[in-house]
Scaffold this active site. Sequence first.
Site, PDB file in Angstrom:
ATOM      1  N   LYS A  52       0.844  -1.206   0.000  1.00 53.92           N
ATOM      2  CA  LYS A  52       0.000   0.000   0.000  1.00 53.92           C
ATOM      3  C   LYS A  52       0.878   1.255   0.000  1.00 53.92           C
ATOM      4  CE  LYS A  52      -3.741  -2.539   2.175  1.00 53.92           C
ATOM      5  NZ  LYS A  52      -4.433  -2.936   3.408  1.00 53.92           N
ATOM      6  N   GLN A  96      -4.232  -1.867   9.722  1.00 55.18           N
ATOM      7  CA  GLN A  96      -4.125  -3.172   9.065  1.00 55.18           C
ATOM      8  C   GLN A  96      -4.672  -4.282   9.977  1.00 55.18           C
ATOM      9  OE1 GLN A  96      -3.002  -3.649   5.792  1.00 55.18           O
ATOM     10  NE2 GLN A  96      -3.746  -5.722   6.111  1.00 55.18           N
ATOM     11  N   ASP A 119     -10.923   2.632   4.285  1.00 55.40           N
ATOM     12  CA  ASP A 119     -11.212   1.200   4.150  1.00 55.40           C
ATOM     13  C   ASP A 119     -12.714   0.957   4.067  1.00 55.40           C
ATOM     14  OD1 ASP A 119      -9.112  -0.572   3.837  1.00 55.40           O
ATOM     15  OD2 ASP A 119      -8.600  -0.617   5.968  1.00 55.40           O
TER      16      ASP A 119
END
Length: 292
Positions: A52, A96, A119
Amino acid sequence: MILLDGKKTANDIKDEIAIEVSTLIANDRKKPHLAAILVGKNGASETYVNAKVKACKKVGFSSTLVCLDEKVPESELLAEIEKINVNKDIDGLIVQLPLPNHIDEMKVTQAISPNKDVDGFHPENIGRMVLNLPTYLPATPSGIIELISRYNIKTSGKHCVVIGRSHIVGSPISILMSRNNHIGNCTVTLTHSRSKNLKQITKTADILIVALGKAGFVTRDMIKDGVCIIDVGISRVESSVTKSGWKLLGDVDFDQVKDKCSFITPVPGGVGPMTIAMLLQNTLISAKRDIY
Ligand code: NAD
C-alpha cells in the site's frame, strides 16, 4: 473465456489517479496523504502494508506508516488513531487487520473518523453504502464492482451467488450486487458455512463471487456453463516448484473450471491488485472532499 486482468486494470486506475494528483498540485492543492497503522509482526500484514505504501508513492501520494509493538495497549492504539483523526494533513487512515487478540477490532474500527475511513469499515460508512449514499466503499468489494464495470459485464437481472459472509468481502459485495445501480440489480444469494446444498445453489449462478479462504474449493461440477467467476480467496500453499517454497491459490480450482466460464479472475493478479487501487481511489476522494 475472458481473463479479468486485475493487475492491468489496477495499473490503469493508478495512472488515472496519478493524473488527478498532478492536477491537484497544479491547482496549489496538497498531495493526498494516506496513513497506515500496523500492529505487531505478522508477515502477511507487513507485505500488504508495504504494498500500500509503495502504491502511494507510485501515484504521487504522501504516506505515513506507524508501526506499533505487538503488545501495545489498546488505549495507546486508540490515542494514535485520534492523533491522525485530528491531523489536517492526513486524508485517509487504515489500521491493518488482523489485530492481536487483546485489541477489540470493532472498537478500533469505530475510533477512526468516518471522513478518513478509506477502508470503508466504519458503521457510518457501511450504513451509507446500504442506503446508496456517497461513501467510501470497502476496497475489495469496490474493486470487484470496478472490474465488472470495466469489462462491461451485464449484471441486471442476473443471479449472483456469493460464498462467504465476512464484513469486509462477502456481506458488502452481496449488498452492492443487489443495489439499484448500473453494476447491481442482481438477484443475490449469500451463502456461508451453514448453507445447505451449496452445489445446487452455485450451479444456478450467472455470477459467482467466492470469498471463503479455502484453496480450490469451487470445482467444475459446482458451476454452469458461461458463468462469470470472481475469485477473492488468497491462500498460501506449499509448492515444490517455486523458489520460495510456496505459491498463492484462489478459492476456485482455476484449471478445472476455466474453459466452462465466460469470465474469470486469476489468483494472483485478479481481485488483489484491485483492492489496493480502490484504497487509493478512496484516499483521493477524501483529499478532494468529495463526500464529507
Ligand atoms: P473470512 O475468513 O472472514 O470468512 C470466511 C467466510 O466463508 C465465512 O463467512 C464462512 O461462513 C464462509 N465459509 C467457510 N467455509 C464455508 C463452506 N464450506 N461453505 C460456504 N461458506 C463457507 O473471509 P474473508 O476475510 O472475506 O476472506 C476470504 C478469503 O478472501 C481469504 O482467502 C482472504 O485471504 C481473501 N481476501 C482477499 C482479499 C483481496 O484483496 N483479494 C481481500 C480480503 C480477503
